[in-house]
Motif scaffolding. Structure first.
Motif: not given
Lengths: 140, 140, 140, 140
Positions: A106, A108, A133, C82, D89-90, D119, D125
């Protein structure tokens, strides 16, 4: 989308910003998703049993994630590690370089996440695997 | 239950087994549940911005967990780190020692788990916090 | 500095925002640094061997960190997990509540870090220990 | 080296051992190094904002690692999770299955390590990435 910094530029950045340690690392390859960074194993990376120390492998994973992120966002950003989880699975041989294979999971605006697998050069087995991270400071 | 190794014995063990790095560390205290290990910060632990590097903090956490476990089981065991997760929260000052405060969460036959908080000496704020697992080889 | 939300307010928040799961949790205590949140163990939290499942313990740690952060910043913030690293060390008994003891390690503008230890009610041994990072969205 | 259990056998094992949750999961594929396990998202996996909860993703990663290990060592082993680190992450879409892609990093006598990427079905992603360690009890 091309990278902002190629291996030569990343190497030059290491020379300037990390003069103490830049000789430890070789930037082998980098693209929009992955990187390969080698640790030139020397005496001070070793531990009894003729193996590479845990902190040396952690340091390699950390540098690999850092350079992979900088390759995308350029040298101006002051990214810092906020978290790393690392599993140590096999003992590295002391007489080979170890190579970090980074993968960008990722990127971001505020956080980037990178997965790193560490292997001895020429050996497919994973010695250690990490997820890191980085916090990316806001522009301005 | 008393510890198997006191601070002097742990220090002597470091001198013998880790000749490259033993001068970096001071074994301040150890008991059945906790330890305090200091890192004597020197030039090669620093990073730009006059702060202590992440790998140096990782190395301190790793040594602290190792010594806390050895204090319980004695110097003969060849314990190895299998996992470490570490959160970096604040930048250490470069002009102070940093101290790892270890806490033994589990001491099993095969695995031991230690929690470590790293602080600058004389400052109560946590700079980094880690959880580490060590594999303890079977006797015999 | 007083908390922004007390246990009653946090409980009411859970009822409104997590209607599916709010009955699982009891907000026992919260202050500027710590919290205690209990999981009322029921059939669907169990696993063979009459123990509490890993995902149930993960969920408890996650809720405890979330409520500890909201207690400081108020109910308006949409904080998201996170990262979580969790070590499972002992099997919980199925016939007792398990309690998460949260400790706020960092409350920054963008990231908060919480350490959580999970124990069976009335038993001092740590069953699981976690470190969690939450992302706190910018005010707007 | 062939696997000890194929998808049908793993599914049958879930039915017998995890009657509460087996309907949540589909064993899509498994071989000597990898697996694909889907979570059939339903009401109780959701969170406000119409997304899949963190504990649901943790649970999927945990089951995927477990089944990948059992596929190699057979159904008799009582493997337990000792550590998991997971990065979120998402946000998953609520109207698609999410799929865990497991990769076996190490299968030792005492410990196994698995990397899992989650995913949404049909979307490349990575939503969440985890590394899990399982303890494998000795034979006998």
């Amino acid at each position: 989308m091309a990278v902002q910094m190629n291996p030569d530029q990343l190497t030059q950045f290491l020379v300037e910003v990390f003069p103490q340690v830049h000789e430890d690392f070789d930037v082998m390859a980098v693209d929009e998703q992955t990187c390969e960074i080698a640790l030139n194993v020397s005496e001070r990376h070793l531990r009894p049993g003729n193996t590479v120390s845990g902190p040396s492998m952690f340091g390699l994973a950390d540098v690999a994630a850092y350079l992979l992120i900088l390759a995308q966002i350029g040298p101006k950003a002051l990214a810092v590690t906020t978290n790393c989880s690392i599993d140590f699975m096999r003992k590295p041989a002391a007489d080979k370089r170890i190579v970090a294979h980074g993968e960008l999971l990722k990127l971001g605006r505020a956080l980037a996440v990178v997965s790193v697998k560490i292997k001895s050069e020429g050996d497919p087995r994973v010695l250690a695997a990490a997820q890191l991270t980085y916090s990316i400071p806001p522009k301005g």
